[in-house]
Design an enzyme around this catalytic site. Structure first.
Site, PDB file in Angstrom:
ATOM      1  N   GLY A 130       0.813  -1.062   0.123  1.00  0.00           N
ATOM      2  CA  GLY A 130      -0.047   0.107   0.035  1.00  0.00           C
ATOM      3  C   GLY A 130       0.582   1.234   0.042  1.00  0.00           C
ATOM      4  O   GLY A 130       0.293   2.341   0.160  1.00  0.00           O
ATOM      5  N   GLU A 144       4.650  -5.915   1.650  1.00  0.00           N
ATOM      6  CA  GLU A 144       4.427  -6.542   0.314  1.00  0.00           C
ATOM      7  C   GLU A 144       4.078  -5.247  -0.749  1.00  0.00           C
ATOM      8  O   GLU A 144       2.890  -4.829  -1.201  1.00  0.00           O
ATOM      9  CB  GLU A 144       3.030  -7.208   0.300  1.00  0.00           C
ATOM     10  CG  GLU A 144       3.051  -8.200   1.205  1.00  0.00           C
ATOM     11  CD  GLU A 144       1.663  -9.172   1.704  1.00  0.00           C
ATOM     12  OE1 GLU A 144       1.654 -10.298   1.979  1.00  0.00           O
ATOM     13  OE2 GLU A 144       0.741  -8.290   1.435  1.00  0.00           O
ATOM     14  N   PRO A 145       5.232  -4.500  -1.091  1.00  0.00           N
ATOM     15  CA  PRO A 145       5.001  -3.442  -1.893  1.00  0.00           C
ATOM     16  C   PRO A 145       4.677  -3.945  -3.328  1.00  0.00           C
ATOM     17  O   PRO A 145       5.367  -4.761  -3.972  1.00  0.00           O
ATOM     18  CB  PRO A 145       6.076  -2.487  -2.025  1.00  0.00           C
ATOM     19  CG  PRO A 145       7.402  -3.623  -1.553  1.00  0.00           C
ATOM     20  CD  PRO A 145       6.652  -4.550  -0.876  1.00  0.00           C
ATOM     21  N   GLY A 146       3.613  -3.522  -4.031  1.00  0.00           N
ATOM     22  CA  GLY A 146       3.167  -3.704  -5.421  1.00  0.00           C
ATOM     23  C   GLY A 146       3.519  -2.433  -6.335  1.00  0.00           C
ATOM     24  O   GLY A 146       4.433  -2.319  -7.061  1.00  0.00           O
ATOM     25  N   ARG A 147       2.532  -1.525  -6.229  1.00  0.00           N
ATOM     26  CA  ARG A 147       2.563  -0.301  -6.670  1.00  0.00           C
ATOM     27  C   ARG A 147       3.935   0.507  -6.852  1.00  0.00           C
ATOM     28  O   ARG A 147       4.669   0.956  -7.785  1.00  0.00           O
ATOM     29  CB  ARG A 147       1.309   0.611  -6.295  1.00  0.00           C
ATOM     30  CG  ARG A 147       1.290   1.952  -6.865  1.00  0.00           C
ATOM     31  CD  ARG A 147       0.247   2.834  -6.173  1.00  0.00           C
ATOM     32  NE  ARG A 147      -0.692   2.129  -5.445  1.00  0.00           N
ATOM     33  CZ  ARG A 147      -1.836   1.937  -6.108  1.00  0.00           C
ATOM     34  NH1 ARG A 147      -2.325   2.714  -7.173  1.00  0.00           N
ATOM     35  NH2 ARG A 147      -2.776   1.111  -5.406  1.00  0.00           N
ATOM     36  N   TYR A 164     -11.583   4.163  -9.949  1.00  0.00           N
ATOM     37  CA  TYR A 164     -11.110   4.929  -8.663  1.00  0.00           C
ATOM     38  C   TYR A 164     -11.156   6.222  -8.675  1.00  0.00           C
ATOM     39  O   TYR A 164     -10.635   6.763  -7.690  1.00  0.00           O
ATOM     40  CB  TYR A 164      -9.697   4.388  -8.214  1.00  0.00           C
ATOM     41  CG  TYR A 164      -9.537   2.823  -8.131  1.00  0.00           C
ATOM     42  CD1 TYR A 164     -10.404   2.002  -7.438  1.00  0.00           C
ATOM     43  CD2 TYR A 164      -8.347   2.419  -8.956  1.00  0.00           C
ATOM     44  CE1 TYR A 164     -10.086   0.724  -7.278  1.00  0.00           C
ATOM     45  CE2 TYR A 164      -8.268   0.910  -8.819  1.00  0.00           C
ATOM     46  CZ  TYR A 164      -8.909   0.269  -8.119  1.00  0.00           C
ATOM     47  OH  TYR A 164      -8.643  -1.036  -7.931  1.00  0.00           O
ATOM     48  N   CYS A 170     -16.716   3.099 -26.067  1.00  0.00           N
ATOM     49  CA  CYS A 170     -18.178   3.636 -26.051  1.00  0.00           C
ATOM     50  C   CYS A 170     -18.630   3.983 -24.567  1.00  0.00           C
ATOM     51  O   CYS A 170     -19.752   3.155 -24.233  1.00  0.00           O
ATOM     52  CB  CYS A 170     -19.165   2.507 -26.651  1.00  0.00           C
ATOM     53  SG  CYS A 170     -20.585   3.335 -26.959  1.00  0.00           S
ATOM     54  N   TYR A 189      -1.265  -1.844 -11.811  1.00  0.00           N
ATOM     55  CA  TYR A 189      -2.655  -2.004 -11.906  1.00  0.00           C
ATOM     56  C   TYR A 189      -3.455  -1.521 -13.171  1.00  0.00           C
ATOM     57  O   TYR A 189      -4.524  -0.880 -13.106  1.00  0.00           O
ATOM     58  CB  TYR A 189      -3.441  -1.722 -10.818  1.00  0.00           C
ATOM     59  CG  TYR A 189      -2.950  -2.087  -9.333  1.00  0.00           C
ATOM     60  CD1 TYR A 189      -3.226  -3.198  -9.065  1.00  0.00           C
ATOM     61  CD2 TYR A 189      -2.066  -1.442  -8.692  1.00  0.00           C
ATOM     62  CE1 TYR A 189      -2.652  -3.953  -8.043  1.00  0.00           C
ATOM     63  CE2 TYR A 189      -1.595  -1.720  -7.545  1.00  0.00           C
ATOM     64  CZ  TYR A 189      -1.950  -3.070  -7.125  1.00  0.00           C
ATOM     65  OH  TYR A 189      -1.456  -3.598  -5.947  1.00  0.00           O
TER      66      TYR A 189
HETATM   67  C1  LIG Z   1      -2.721  -8.009   0.712  1.00  0.00           C
HETATM   68  C2  LIG Z   1      -2.025  -7.213  -0.135  1.00  0.00           C
HETATM   69  N1  LIG Z   1      -0.847  -7.057  -0.370  1.00  0.00           N
HETATM   70  C3  LIG Z   1      -0.108  -6.181  -0.957  1.00  0.00           C
HETATM   71  C4  LIG Z   1      -0.915  -5.302  -1.828  1.00  0.00           C
HETATM   72  C5  LIG Z   1      -0.141  -4.452  -2.870  1.00  0.00           C
HETATM   73  O1  LIG Z   1      -0.621  -3.165  -2.655  1.00  0.00           O
HETATM   74  P1  LIG Z   1       0.145  -1.954  -3.350  1.00  0.00           P
HETATM   75  O2  LIG Z   1       0.294  -2.112  -4.633  1.00  0.00           O
HETATM   76  O3  LIG Z   1      -0.721  -0.753  -2.858  1.00  0.00           O
HETATM   77  O4  LIG Z   1       1.393  -1.781  -2.540  1.00  0.00           O
HETATM   78  C6  LIG Z   1      -2.281  -5.521  -1.918  1.00  0.00           C
HETATM   79  C7  LIG Z   1      -3.033  -4.560  -2.840  1.00  0.00           C
HETATM   80  O5  LIG Z   1      -4.192  -4.672  -2.867  1.00  0.00           O
HETATM   81  C8  LIG Z   1      -2.905  -6.478  -0.923  1.00  0.00           C
HETATM   82  O6  LIG Z   1      -4.478  -6.706  -0.973  1.00  0.00           O
END
Ligand SMILES: Cc1ncc(COP(=O)(O)O)c(C=O)c1O
Length: 501
Positions: free
Chosen positions: A282, A324-327, A378, A405, A435
């Site tokens: 997050g 758990e960084p994704g973004r 969003y 459309c 995303y």
């Molecule tokens: C359980 C969990 N971990 C990690 C993430 C990654 O979040 P972000 O991409 O915002 O770091 C999410 C995103 O929804 C999540 O649900």
């Protein structure tokens, strides 16, 4: 701004503009927002040593361009920030942000762990050779088949999300143990009653959402006790995830306080000291120049400090941390390139507001909500620049829209572009690595764009452009029908996955 209940096509969607005053200079690449390698050479946007016109000639538009060094550099920044010589720490890349075989390999090579949120994300990572023991499987409704894959492949953790899932997993784990295997290692996902997005967080006593075991109702403790009594399951620790695009560590600190409290309750109830604490992802990124995300180092320092203090207060040993960084890894290093097709000046109604021009230019590009649903879904904000050239024409208030459309098919809601932008010009939208491709659809039968990774001037198509034949192949009537190639809306040459330019 929410769409009309009948759908955005039928509703009024002309909010007052939020573009603010035009900037002194247009087309500036704010280093906060753009990939680390982004620069202008003779006015043209270059990414990782390649001119955008050159990339578009070779790979077409819409095109995701990923700066490999940026992606891997941000992953390394998290790994370094969280490295703990005494306790160790695990940085899991949240692969839902963007996953393909090449990304799985980079993450594996660079020593990070990986989160999968479905059996198919897990299968993809395994097929790419990702070490199973470094994978965690999430999900609020894991099927028997998904759990069986997790058990058989020997992944690091299953993150348990419901009592039904414990019932489903326990016999699979027991069968593995009976066959001489190890117990299945699990985390309990606790819903800690903290909801955080961007600058604010809300702490509540109840949690009205689908994920995890509630801490407030005692479900999280009950689940932990139950798992501890299951001999084929090994409760390694706890998990919490509080939201997305968070700029302030206060929400994480409040969550850490509550989840360490749960560690204490579990210790009291069972005598077990759990060794791992995963505080989720997050971490926010800059989509706009004003966004001010926290650095991985600051996040790591704050989280370590809070967890250590909470543990000291409860007399517990400090657990190994995971995040758990994704973004924050995938987002900033990718841009989407589009070609402008039409420009329509539209008179603003009463919604224009004082000081705003009477006209907004609707700049239509050759992709849209099928390759970036986040603005529609969003209300996400993006920025973009004229990419193939700079211009000193006066600024014009614009809205960048796709070709779907839907009136809600907006990519960049409010921005200023030079008034001489024209069909055939290229636009680059910043920070689209997370995303966007992973949420892409075939709405209106638009085809999913390719992803090109660029490093030191060499571009490699790590995901090829979808073709109409790919889509026809799923159709009972059309499976064997010849599909026009290239597809009518994509005159660019097709490339095989792995093609270089
Ligand atoms: C359980 C969990 N971990 C990690 C993430 C990654 O979040 P972000 O991409 O915002 O770091 C999410 C995103 O929804 C999540 O649900």
């Amino acid at each position: 701004m929410r769409a009309h209940p009948a759908g955005p096509l039928h509703g009024s969607i002309t909010p007052p503009t939020a573009a603010g005053a035009p900037p002194a200079e247009l087309g500036v690449l704010d280093p906060h927002v753009w990939p680390r390698s982004a620069t202008r050479v003779d006015g043209e946007l270059h990414l990782a040593g390649r001119a955008v016109t050159d990339l578009v000639r070779a790979h077409g538009t819409p095109l995701f361009v990923l700066d490999e060094a940026d992606f891997r550099g941000r992953a390394a920044d998290f790994a370094t920030a969280f490295a703990d010589p005494e306790l160790g720490a695990d940085v899991h890349y949240a692969s839902k942000a963007f996953l393909c075989g090449q990304v799985a390999r980079w993450i594996a090579e660079d020593g990070l762990h990986l989160d999968a949120c479905s059996g198919n994300e897990l299968a993809l990572a395994l097929a790419a050779g990702f070490p199973a023991e470094r994978i965690a499987l999430h999900g609020n409704n894991k099927s028997l088949v998904e759990l069986q894959l997790a058990v058989d492949s020997g992944i690091g953790h299953v993150v348990l999300d419901s009592f039904d899932e414990i019932d489903r997993l326990a016999p699979l784990a027991a069968a593995r143990v009976a066959a001489g295997g190890d117990p299945v290692s699990v985390l309990i996902r606790a819903t800690v009653g903290i909801e955080a997005h961007t600058h604010e967080f809300i702490a509540t006593a109840h949690e009205d959402q689908k994920f995890g075991f509630s801490l407030a109702t005692g479900d999280a403790l009950t689940a932990a006790v139950r798992v501890i009594r299951e001999p084929a399951l090994h409760l390694a620790g706890l998990h919490s995830h509080i939201g997305s695009q968070i700029f302030d560590t206060a929400g994480f600190e409040a969550a850490a306080h509550r989840v360490v409290g749960l560690l204490g309750q579990i210790h009291q109830a069972t005598g077990e000291l759990l060794g791992e604490l995963n505080l989720g992802g997050g971490f926010g990124i800059a989509y706009l120049a004003d966004d001010d995300p926290v650095s991985p180092t600051d996040v790591a320092t704050r989280l370590r400090t809070v967890v250590a203090a909470e543990c000291a207060a409860l007399g517990l040993p400090v657990p190994r941390l995971a995040v758990e960084p994704g973004r924050a890894i995938a987002g900033p290093g990718t841009v989407t390139l589009y070609e402008i097709g039409t420009i329509k000046p539209v008179r603003l109604g009463a919604g224009g507001g004082p000081g705003t021009p009477a006209v907004r230019n609707y700049v239509s590009v050759d992709g849209g909500m099928s390759d970036n649903i986040r603005t529609a879904l969003y209300d996400a904000d993006y920025t973009c620049v004229l990419a193939n050239r700079v211009s000193d024409a006066p600024p014009a208030l614009c809205r960048v829209v796709g070709k779907h459309c839907e009136s809600g098919d907006v990519l960049v809601r409010d921005l200023w572009l030079p008034s001489d932008v024209a069909p055939g010009d290229l636009l680059a939208v910043a920070a689209t690595g997370a995303y966007c491709w992973s949420m892409a659809s075939n709405y209106n039968y638009l085809l999913k764009p390719p992803v090109v990774a660029v490093r030191d001037g060499v571009a490699t198509e790590i995901v090829r452009r979808q073709t109409l034949s790919d889509v026809f192949a799923l159709d009972a009537v059309l499976a064997d029908a010849p599909a026009p190639s290239p597809a009518p809306d994509q005159p660019a040459p097709e490339h095989a996955a792995g093609a270089r330019s």
